[in-house]
Design a protein around this motif. Structure first.
Motif, PDB file in Angstrom:
ATOM      1  N   THR A  33       1.162 -31.241  -9.960  1.00 56.80           N
ATOM      2  CA  THR A  33       1.951 -31.818  -8.870  1.00 56.80           C
ATOM      3  C   THR A  33       1.253 -31.721  -7.517  1.00 56.80           C
ATOM      4  N   GLU A  34       0.813 -30.534  -7.161  1.00 58.10           N
ATOM      5  CA  GLU A  34       0.219 -30.315  -5.837  1.00 58.10           C
ATOM      6  C   GLU A  34      -1.022 -31.170  -5.636  1.00 58.10           C
ATOM      7  N   GLU A  35      -1.917 -31.161  -6.615  1.00 61.94           N
ATOM      8  CA  GLU A  35      -3.161 -31.935  -6.500  1.00 61.94           C
ATOM      9  C   GLU A  35      -2.872 -33.439  -6.531  1.00 61.94           C
ATOM     10  N   PHE A  36      -1.894 -33.839  -7.365  1.00 63.76           N
ATOM     11  CA  PHE A  36      -1.526 -35.249  -7.476  1.00 63.76           C
ATOM     12  C   PHE A  36      -1.018 -35.788  -6.142  1.00 63.76           C
ATOM     13  N   ASN A  37      -0.129 -35.041  -5.490  1.00 64.55           N
ATOM     14  CA  ASN A  37       0.477 -35.501  -4.243  1.00 64.55           C
ATOM     15  C   ASN A  37      -0.501 -35.583  -3.081  1.00 64.55           C
ATOM     16  N   MET A  38      -1.621 -34.857  -3.203  1.00 61.70           N
ATOM     17  CA  MET A  38      -2.617 -34.887  -2.118  1.00 61.70           C
ATOM     18  C   MET A  38      -3.269 -36.256  -1.971  1.00 61.70           C
ATOM     19  N   ILE A  39      -3.418 -36.974  -3.095  1.00 59.48           N
ATOM     20  CA  ILE A  39      -4.203 -38.213  -3.051  1.00 59.48           C
ATOM     21  C   ILE A  39      -3.482 -39.444  -3.588  1.00 59.48           C
ATOM     22  N   HIS A  40      -2.238 -39.278  -4.065  1.00 56.67           N
ATOM     23  CA  HIS A  40      -1.522 -40.430  -4.627  1.00 56.67           C
ATOM     24  C   HIS A  40      -0.240 -40.726  -3.855  1.00 56.67           C
ATOM     25  N   PRO A  41       0.107 -42.003  -3.709  1.00 58.26           N
ATOM     26  CA  PRO A  41       1.420 -42.351  -3.147  1.00 58.26           C
ATOM     27  C   PRO A  41       2.499 -42.047  -4.179  1.00 58.26           C
TER      28      PRO A  41
END
Length: 354
Positions: free
Chosen positions: A47-55
């Motif tokens: 979740t954390e890494e995903f939200n850094m670079i994805h809308p």
């Protein structure tokens, strides 16, 4: 998470994003960032890494069939084909059931259509227990979104989600017993693509399938703005010009399901369900019908009044001037009655001219 942790290979890859369990095996080869970027988090919460670079709408747009369930305490969750797979909770839970869990020892709340059992989390909540208990058994979506980022549930309370709001019939509750179900597989984009006319118009926004046929005439931007995206995913364009709560405020009944692999969508239910307003408090608070407000405003702005044409416009302009004059002169407290009307006449002429 124990079940998710078993799927870590290229031929069987699961990841967790914001409480959703995603089977991304088929998507690995299509990922713009390469397979390794996903495989690094195989069997883990990304979740954390995903939200850094994805809308936030990227999963619904590019991998809508990847979601096979929600993180939960066990039970059975249906995969894309409808067959049982490990971990999570499937189906839907009616608001009637949620409303029964309002105590400190048994506390459920609803956020964005997800039913959360936050009993164990009460003592860990930074804002204190009372902040959660105030909304026990209710829909706290509006208040939650005011102060929390979208990934906070998946990050701090991933095991709290026990299901989705639905009409009842087929869901698995935290105890493992059936408690009611709603939409499982969702509606395919192929099905959405069939509804492209003015009399039957569907669009997709952030993974939600909306039947906007009845709303076309009420849309402030006109029918064409919606019909341009009929049968398609309009998430990107929608997010450019709309606030996130606009669907729940002006067209709450438009939601008929979620984009998925093709399992039939549940029919609208009295309590909750995919077609129910996410911000509907179910009698637990004030709910304003903003759609009527907008409709009345449009009628006032677009209507011609009882006197039509240019003559009506002239009449209303004169009436408007007279109204302003009366409102300017009459309410004055220092008016004294006398035969001297020079000042009054001068003021009236000034207002008429300018």
């Amino acid at each position: 998470m124990e079940e998710v942790a078993k799927h870590t290979s290229k031929s069987d890859c699961w990841v967790v994003v914001a409480g959703q369990v995603l089977d991304v095996t088929k998507f690995l080869g299509e990922h713009p960032g390469g397979e390794l970027a996903i495989l690094t988090f195989a069997g883990k919460d990304a979740t954390e890494e995903f939200n850094m670079i994805h809308p936030p709408d990227v999963i619904g747009k590019y991998a809508p069939d990847a979601c096979i369930g929600l993180i939960g305490g066990g039970g059975v969750v249906a995969d894309a084909s409808g067959a049982p797979s490990g971990g999570g909770v499937a189906g839907g839970i009616p608001m009637e059931e949620v409303a029964k869990h309002t105590s400190k020892s048994d506390c459920w709340v609803v956020v964005a259509g997800q039913v959360l059992d936050v009993t164990k989390f009460l003592g860990e909540h930074p804002g204190g227990e009372l902040a959660i208990l105030t909304f026990a058994g209710k829909d706290a979506t509006e208040e939650f979104n005011m102060i929390h980022p979208p990934d906070v549930i998946g990050k701090y309370a991933p095991d709290s989600c026990i299901g989705m709001i639905g009409g009842g019939g087929g869901a698995v509750a935290a105890s493992g017993a059936p408690s009611g179900g709603g939409v499982v597989g969702g509606i395919t984009m192929d099905e959405v693509a069939k509804h492209t006319s003015k009399s039957d118009c569907w669009v997709v926004v952030a993974g939600q399938v909306l039947d906007v046929t009845k709303f076309l005439g009420e849309h402030p931007g006109g029918e064409l703005a919606i019909l341009t995206f009929a049968g398609r995913d309009a998430t990107e364009e929608f997010n450019m010009i709309h606030p996130p709560d606009v669907i729940g405020k002006y067209a709450p009944d438009a939601v008929i399901g979620k984009v998925g692999s093709g399992a039939p969508a549940a029919a609208p239910a009295e309590f909750g369900g995919a077609a129910a307003p996410l911000l509907d408090k179910g009698g637990h608070g004030k709910a304003r019908d903003w759609s009527k407000n907008e409709k009345n405003r449009q009628m006032r702005m677009q209507g011609e009044g009882r006197i039509h044409g240019w003559f009506g416009a002239l009449c209303y302009m004169v009436l408007g001037f007279m109204k302003e004059i009366l409102f300017t002169i009459v309410p004055q407290k220092n008016i004294t009655l006398s035969n001297d009307r020079v000042g009054l006449t001068r003021s009236a002429m000034f207002l008429f001219i300018f």
